[in-house]
Design a protein around this motif. Structure first.
Motif, PDB file in Angstrom:
ATOM      1  N   THR A  95      22.204 -33.497 -31.720  1.00  0.00           N
ATOM      2  CA  THR A  95      22.753 -33.658 -30.380  1.00  0.00           C
ATOM      3  C   THR A  95      21.735 -33.083 -29.402  1.00  0.00           C
ATOM      4  O   THR A  95      21.350 -31.921 -29.511  1.00  0.00           O
ATOM      5  N   THR A 142      27.216 -36.984 -17.930  1.00  0.00           N
ATOM      6  CA  THR A 142      27.952 -35.783 -17.528  1.00  0.00           C
ATOM      7  C   THR A 142      28.971 -36.073 -16.431  1.00  0.00           C
ATOM      8  O   THR A 142      30.000 -35.403 -16.329  1.00  0.00           O
ATOM      9  N   THR A 157      30.398 -29.946 -11.354  1.00  0.00           N
ATOM     10  CA  THR A 157      31.067 -30.803 -12.338  1.00  0.00           C
ATOM     11  C   THR A 157      30.128 -31.151 -13.492  1.00  0.00           C
ATOM     12  O   THR A 157      30.518 -31.127 -14.663  1.00  0.00           O
ATOM     13  N   GLU A 160      29.726 -28.049 -15.689  1.00  0.00           N
ATOM     14  CA  GLU A 160      30.906 -27.815 -16.534  1.00  0.00           C
ATOM     15  C   GLU A 160      30.899 -28.743 -17.738  1.00  0.00           C
ATOM     16  O   GLU A 160      31.240 -28.340 -18.858  1.00  0.00           O
ATOM     17  N   ALA A 161      30.505 -29.994 -17.540  1.00  0.00           N
ATOM     18  CA  ALA A 161      30.429 -30.945 -18.648  1.00  0.00           C
ATOM     19  C   ALA A 161      29.366 -30.513 -19.652  1.00  0.00           C
ATOM     20  O   ALA A 161      29.581 -30.569 -20.875  1.00  0.00           O
ATOM     21  N   ARG A 163      28.309 -27.577 -20.341  1.00  0.00           N
ATOM     22  CA  ARG A 163      28.729 -26.370 -21.058  1.00  0.00           C
ATOM     23  C   ARG A 163      29.719 -26.644 -22.186  1.00  0.00           C
ATOM     24  O   ARG A 163      30.002 -25.759 -22.994  1.00  0.00           O
ATOM     25  N   GLN A 164      30.228 -27.847 -22.256  1.00  0.00           N
ATOM     26  CA  GLN A 164      31.157 -28.199 -23.338  1.00  0.00           C
ATOM     27  C   GLN A 164      30.425 -28.557 -24.632  1.00  0.00           C
ATOM     28  O   GLN A 164      31.057 -28.728 -25.680  1.00  0.00           O
ATOM     29  N   TYR A 165      29.106 -28.655 -24.570  1.00  0.00           N
ATOM     30  CA  TYR A 165      28.335 -29.094 -25.730  1.00  0.00           C
ATOM     31  C   TYR A 165      27.399 -27.997 -26.231  1.00  0.00           C
ATOM     32  O   TYR A 165      27.025 -27.086 -25.491  1.00  0.00           O
ATOM     33  N   SER A 166      27.049 -28.121 -27.503  1.00  0.00           N
ATOM     34  CA  SER A 166      26.025 -27.283 -28.100  1.00  0.00           C
ATOM     35  C   SER A 166      24.887 -28.213 -28.515  1.00  0.00           C
ATOM     36  O   SER A 166      25.052 -29.057 -29.406  1.00  0.00           O
ATOM     37  N   ASN A 201      22.688 -23.742 -23.248  1.00  0.00           N
ATOM     38  CA  ASN A 201      23.532 -24.324 -24.289  1.00  0.00           C
ATOM     39  C   ASN A 201      22.717 -25.072 -25.346  1.00  0.00           C
ATOM     40  O   ASN A 201      23.266 -25.907 -26.070  1.00  0.00           O
TER      41      ASN A 201
END
Length: 253
Positions: A95, A142, A157, A160-161, A163-166, A201
């Motif tokens: 990813t 995103t 926004t 924030e999107a 930060r939802q992933y690694s 991240n």
């Protein structure tokens, strides 16, 4: 030596080295430092260079704030070299994050032609459109505040999107390096904070930039070279900068 001839030779040195110093030029041309400063001021007024403390760097051939559409073909050959190096670092089933960057457009094209199965998050519309051509690639945008000048999303926004992933790897564009403190710069906080979120991240993050950007820096510092895995560039900078980077443990690709 006539003034015009000396100034031409100064420009030649700048094109070869990227940066010149008043003291060194004074010794090389056997004139006073004040004389060299006048030469540099004349050349700066002509748009050829930008004076810095103790010397000068090449003037940018285009303003960095120009629209991304205008920058797509600028130094295209160099961007392709950088993209080829970058794609060699990516493995199937990873990813990754591709930042707003005209160099990342070239990287996206290579990925779209590959047989790798990967998951790509990006905040740039151009990249989404390119990656959509390959069914093996899952491309996620995103969303967020749309900025037409870069054809992409930046701000709260988008952050924030992200930060939802690694991410295994993030490939980040830059407007230049401030060599005084090894900070990586861009034009403003919206872009800078979005880039910073992707770096934070990611297990591995890389700054994507042409050689000339070692000699420029913009107004907003969004990360430090200590916080990235390395710099992917088309050509190494001069030996002085290489030594500084080596001392700081920064890897050049």
């Amino acid at each position: 030596m006539f003034t015009e001839e000396r100034q031409e030779r100064i420009l030649k040195l700048l094109r070869e080295q990227g940066k010149v110093y008043v003291k060194e030029l004074s010794k090389a041309f056997q004139v006073t430092e004040d004389c060299i400063r006048k030469d540099l001021k004349t050349l700066e007024n002509g748009g050829h260079l930008k004076r810095t403390y103790g010397g000068a760097i090449l003037s940018q051939e285009y303003p960095l704030e120009r629209d991304v559409i205008d920058r797509r073909n600028y130094h295209l050959d160099k961007k392709k070299v950088i993209a080829k190096k970058a794609v060699g670092l990516i493995h199937s089933n990873e990813t990754i994050f591709l930042d707003i960057s005209t160099t990342n457009i070239q990287l996206a094209k290579l990925l779209a032609q590959s047989k790798m199965k990967i998951f790509v998050v990006t905040n740039m519309i151009d990249i989404l459109q390119i990656l959509a051509k390959n069914p093996l690639i899952t491309a996620i945008g995103t969303g967020g505040m749309m900025y037409q000048t870069v054809n992409g999303f930046m701000g709260a926004t988008a952050i924030e999107a992200i930060r939802q992933y690694s991410f295994e790897r993030a490939f980040i564009g830059s407007c230049g390096i401030d060599m005084t403190d090894l900070s990586v710069t861009t034009l403003g906080p919206e872009d800078g904070l979005t880039k910073k979120a992707a770096i934070e991240n990611s297990r591995h993050s890389y700054v994507m930039m042409e050689r000339e950007k070692f000699y420029f820096n913009e107004s907003y510092k969004f990360t430090h070279l200590d916080d990235v895995h390395g710099i992917i560039t088309d050509e190494n900078p001069d030996s002085t900068i290489i030594k500084t980077l080596e001392s700081a443990g920064v890897h050049l690709y």
